[in-house]
Design a protein around this motif. Sequence first.
Motif, mmCIF file in Angstrom:
data_model
loop_
_atom_site.group_PDB
_atom_site.id
_atom_site.type_symbol
_atom_site.label_atom_id
_atom_site.label_comp_id
_atom_site.label_asym_id
_atom_site.label_seq_id
_atom_site.Cartn_x
_atom_site.Cartn_y
_atom_site.Cartn_z
ATOM 1 N N GLU A 13 35.731 54.286 -39.238
ATOM 2 C CA GLU A 13 36.330 54.420 -37.917
ATOM 3 C C GLU A 13 35.253 54.904 -36.944
ATOM 4 O O GLU A 13 34.413 55.738 -37.297
ATOM 5 N N THR A 14 35.234 54.377 -35.748
ATOM 6 C CA THR A 14 34.318 54.846 -34.715
ATOM 7 C C THR A 14 35.102 55.150 -33.441
ATOM 8 O O THR A 14 36.208 54.647 -33.250
ATOM 9 N N ARG A 15 34.487 55.971 -32.597
ATOM 10 C CA ARG A 15 35.138 56.325 -31.331
ATOM 11 C C ARG A 15 34.119 56.299 -30.206
ATOM 12 O O ARG A 15 32.909 56.448 -30.430
ATOM 13 N N SER A 16 34.624 56.109 -29.005
ATOM 14 C CA SER A 16 33.780 56.110 -27.814
ATOM 15 C C SER A 16 34.332 57.127 -26.820
ATOM 16 O O SER A 16 35.540 57.391 -26.796
ATOM 17 N N ILE A 17 33.427 57.676 -26.018
ATOM 18 C CA ILE A 17 33.837 58.664 -25.013
ATOM 19 C C ILE A 17 33.148 58.385 -23.691
ATOM 20 O O ILE A 17 32.087 57.765 -23.641
ATOM 21 N N ASN A 18 33.767 58.844 -22.618
ATOM 22 C CA ASN A 18 33.094 59.072 -21.342
ATOM 23 C C ASN A 18 32.920 60.586 -21.225
ATOM 24 O O ASN A 18 33.765 61.350 -21.702
ATOM 25 N N TYR A 19 31.845 61.012 -20.603
ATOM 26 C CA TYR A 19 31.645 62.459 -20.483
ATOM 27 C C TYR A 19 30.858 62.795 -19.226
ATOM 28 O O TYR A 19 30.137 61.954 -18.673
ATOM 29 N N VAL A 20 31.028 64.034 -18.798
ATOM 30 C CA VAL A 20 30.246 64.569 -17.680
ATOM 31 C C VAL A 20 29.654 65.897 -18.141
ATOM 32 O O VAL A 20 30.208 66.577 -19.014
ATOM 33 N N PHE B 217 41.085 61.943 -15.576
ATOM 34 C CA PHE B 217 39.650 62.221 -15.738
ATOM 35 C C PHE B 217 38.834 61.380 -14.752
ATOM 36 O O PHE B 217 37.972 61.888 -14.027
ATOM 37 N N ASN B 218 39.125 60.073 -14.714
ATOM 38 C CA ASN B 218 38.376 59.170 -13.828
ATOM 39 C C ASN B 218 38.643 59.488 -12.361
ATOM 40 O O ASN B 218 37.714 59.483 -11.535
ATOM 41 N N ALA B 219 39.895 59.763 -12.040
ATOM 42 C CA ALA B 219 40.240 60.063 -10.641
ATOM 43 C C ALA B 219 39.593 61.379 -10.203
ATOM 44 O O ALA B 219 39.063 61.481 -9.082
ATOM 45 N N ASN B 220 39.618 62.352 -11.081
ATOM 46 C CA ASN B 220 39.022 63.662 -10.783
ATOM 47 C C ASN B 220 37.515 63.532 -10.583
ATOM 48 O O ASN B 220 36.924 64.148 -9.695
ATOM 49 N N TYR B 221 36.902 62.703 -11.425
ATOM 50 C CA TYR B 221 35.454 62.484 -11.294
ATOM 51 C C TYR B 221 35.141 61.835 -9.945
ATOM 52 O O TYR B 221 34.238 62.287 -9.215
ATOM 53 N N ASP B 222 35.864 60.768 -9.610
ATOM 54 C CA ASP B 222 35.596 60.057 -8.349
ATOM 55 C C ASP B 222 35.790 60.974 -7.138
ATOM 56 O O ASP B 222 35.039 60.897 -6.159
ATOM 57 N N LYS B 223 36.780 61.855 -7.242
ATOM 58 C CA LYS B 223 37.111 62.708 -6.098
ATOM 59 C C LYS B 223 36.160 63.902 -5.960
ATOM 60 O O LYS B 223 35.727 64.233 -4.850
ATOM 61 N N ASN B 224 35.807 64.530 -7.072
ATOM 62 C CA ASN B 224 35.128 65.829 -6.996
ATOM 63 C C ASN B 224 33.676 65.857 -7.479
ATOM 64 O O ASN B 224 32.930 66.769 -7.116
ATOM 65 N N LEU B 225 33.261 64.918 -8.319
ATOM 66 C CA LEU B 225 31.918 65.018 -8.915
ATOM 67 C C LEU B 225 30.950 63.927 -8.469
ATOM 68 O O LEU B 225 29.738 64.158 -8.390
ATOM 69 N N LYS B 226 31.462 62.754 -8.205
ATOM 70 C CA LYS B 226 30.585 61.619 -7.915
ATOM 71 C C LYS B 226 29.694 61.892 -6.711
ATOM 72 O O LYS B 226 28.480 61.616 -6.738
ATOM 73 N N LYS C 114 28.582 64.627 -5.713
ATOM 74 C CA LYS C 114 27.607 65.685 -6.008
ATOM 75 C C LYS C 114 26.425 65.183 -6.841
ATOM 76 O O LYS C 114 25.531 65.953 -7.179
ATOM 77 N N GLY C 115 26.465 63.886 -7.174
ATOM 78 C CA GLY C 115 25.363 63.320 -7.957
ATOM 79 C C GLY C 115 25.504 63.541 -9.443
ATOM 80 O O GLY C 115 24.561 63.285 -10.211
ATOM 81 N N ILE C 116 26.661 63.995 -9.898
ATOM 82 C CA ILE C 116 26.912 64.157 -11.338
ATOM 83 C C ILE C 116 27.354 62.804 -11.891
ATOM 84 O O ILE C 116 28.288 62.187 -11.380
ATOM 85 N N ASN C 117 26.676 62.346 -12.922
ATOM 86 C CA ASN C 117 26.953 61.022 -13.478
ATOM 87 C C ASN C 117 28.037 61.080 -14.544
ATOM 88 O O ASN C 117 28.113 62.038 -15.327
ATOM 89 N N LYS C 118 28.851 60.038 -14.585
ATOM 90 C CA LYS C 118 29.801 59.854 -15.689
ATOM 91 C C LYS C 118 29.120 58.957 -16.713
ATOM 92 O O LYS C 118 28.753 57.815 -16.413
ATOM 93 N N LEU C 119 28.948 59.468 -17.919
ATOM 94 C CA LEU C 119 28.145 58.788 -18.928
ATOM 95 C C LEU C 119 29.018 58.302 -20.082
ATOM 96 O O LEU C 119 30.182 58.694 -20.216
ATOM 97 N N VAL C 120 28.443 57.440 -20.908
ATOM 98 C CA VAL C 120 29.181 56.808 -22.004
ATOM 99 C C VAL C 120 28.444 57.047 -23.320
ATOM 100 O O VAL C 120 27.217 56.954 -23.379
ATOM 101 N N ALA C 121 29.178 57.361 -24.370
ATOM 102 C CA ALA C 121 28.631 57.428 -25.734
ATOM 103 C C ALA C 121 29.553 56.602 -26.625
ATOM 104 O O ALA C 121 30.757 56.851 -26.675
ATOM 105 N N GLN C 122 28.991 55.606 -27.308
ATOM 106 C CA GLN C 122 29.796 54.686 -28.118
ATOM 107 C C GLN C 122 29.462 54.820 -29.596
ATOM 108 O O GLN C 122 28.444 55.393 -29.983
#
Length: 709
Positions: free
Chosen positions: A245-252, A492-501, A503-511
């Motif tokens: 089994e494998t999992r993927s995440i988005n993270y900040v 998570f995505n809405a909060n990132y777009d509203k409050n972090l994007k 500020k230059g904080i990237n939303k990253l992916v780990a697969q």
Amino acid sequence: MSVIQQIRDKYARWAVVAIAVSLLGFIMMDAFSGRSGFGRNSTTIGKINGKKIDFLDFDRKVKSQEEMYKQQGYDMGEAGRQQVLESVWEGEISQQLMQDQFDELGMTIGKKELTDMLFGNNPPQDLKQRFTDPNTGVYNAAAAQQAINELRKSAKPEDKAQFNEYLGSLEFGRMVEKYTSLLTNSTYFPKWFVEKQNVDNSLLGSASFVTVPYASIVDSAVKVSDDDIKKYINEHKKDFEQKDETRSINYVVFSAAPTAADTAATLAQVEALKAQFASATDPGSFVTQQGSTIPYYDAYVGKSKIQVPNKDTIVALPKGAVYGPYQDASSFVVARMVDEKVMPDSAKVRHILVQTHNPQTGQVMLDDSTAKKRIDSIFLALKGGANFDTLVARFSDDAGSKENGGLYDYFPQGKMVKAFNDFAFEKPVGSREIVKTEFGYHLIEVLGQKGQEPHYKIAYLSKAIVPSSETDAAAANAANQFAGESTNLKAFNANYDKNLKAKGINKLVAQDIRPMDYQITGVGASRQMVKAIFEADKGDVIQPERIGDNYVVAVVTDVNEAGVQSVNHARATVEPILRNQKKAAQIKQRLGNVTTLETASTVLGQPIQNVDSLHFAGPNSALGFESKVIGAVFNAANKGKVVADAIEGQSGVFIVRVNNTATAPIGNANVDEQRRMMVMQARQAMMYRSPIEALKQNADIKDNRAKFY
């Protein structure tokens, strides 16, 4: 009362059954929910072809290997521990899969063969070292056999068990040799195969072609749907199977790295200690008391070996002077010159050790007074003319040098423990004395020294630049606030777009995170976070985890169960393939029926290209890896004409005209010699190729380690 009694008499049995069924129901609910011993408390860490691997036995092996690595000085952090877990697990798999093969083939090691393994012409290396006469260099099989017989008769149960494990490992190794030899010697190449290969290698062709690259059509003009990908997966299931089994995440990440204010505070702290450091009567004790991140090294280091910033300035300091603070990586440092002298950079010695302690385990090997008397007697015998090598073979407890007559050939400054090192480098060649270290008593003789250069003893007062409690708290609060407001993937995505994007904080992916991973690509090492990811469901937000200088907040975006990959998981692989297929269909539709190469060139707006000396086998720089095109050129039915259908290649669509094919002259090929060379090369390659990976493909392996580690 009589009514109640009647009920008791009539329905008591049914009541007992009902209660039993209810209890069984609760037990089964616990079992399937993992709350009882049927689930979480199971000690089965895995199964290999039905054979259970017990956690307690497995963990004992893990701890034993960890302890061995620690004694050898290896770092046993998360990375080291993960390597041990993988090593022990792979060992369990290899042993079981190979044992299954041995049992199926009826392979065994008989008593006579084991005796020959231990006492024959090619004994195990450890036995050979221990029972070889140092004067003759001959292995004393009788002495080895006597020692083993004594061990079997009178040794402690734990020693016998350890020896039986040793024999088991020897037998297993010999069985693997037999199995590998069986595979290797079954290698065969038929004569027709070699002759066909010779003919293929001699084929030459020339062709003309028109090609339309896939890149000529923009990717955005071609849509690949989930249904397209699902269909492709179903048609190629074998290529998309995954055992784990494998999992993927988005993270900040929220940085808790030291700020400019933190850096200034560390610099001020080191500046404040500089004067005390300069006047300290014992600089080594001072840096220890102050918690320096560079521990005091009470030995001399050659100038050529010193690797620090501002090296030339530091080595030019007079005795007692200080320099700094200066920045070295993530620390501020003040250096103080303790002493300077010209010394050799390497020394050659031989020694005899009478061991009193094992520093790694703390075990007492021999009491101090007995050890001192023994080393004095050895020294007296040496002065009386006894042979040094003979004394080493009889009395030395240092396994690392015993087989070489106690010799340590030229070694650098600082390699040995301090007292041993000081004697080897500070005493003149020819010196011979008794020296006590934490291991015991050494009789050391200095045989040689070379490479004279200035050596320095320097104390470093070092303080790491670390984040303040305020810096850490600010990052932790920001991460906790973001996680608290992000209850699911959408939030998570809405909060990132509203409050972090902004500020230059990237939303990253780990697969492709696996259950037993300890490190997440881009995030860092955190077994704790990997476990949290696999305890969560798709869309769950993982609470902040401190990893390195960051607080990480992640959301599980994809769960890929063991078996056939999901559409989302396979998209990155399949989409480019299907996109090129759709582009090929557009190009073919524009082309219409192929009549002549000139017509195709005009319709497609691409030039006619020519290629000569095209090989059927081997490199073709003009066409690269276009195997379909090369196959069409050497199809006898296409010789002298345009290939009827456009060819979907790796890089684009090809319209091909085969101008000619021929066979180059074949030299006097010695087919038998070629077969012999091919067999020899294949057998040599098989010597370095384990059969385990092939056996794994058909094995039933259940890995439950992630529930325990």
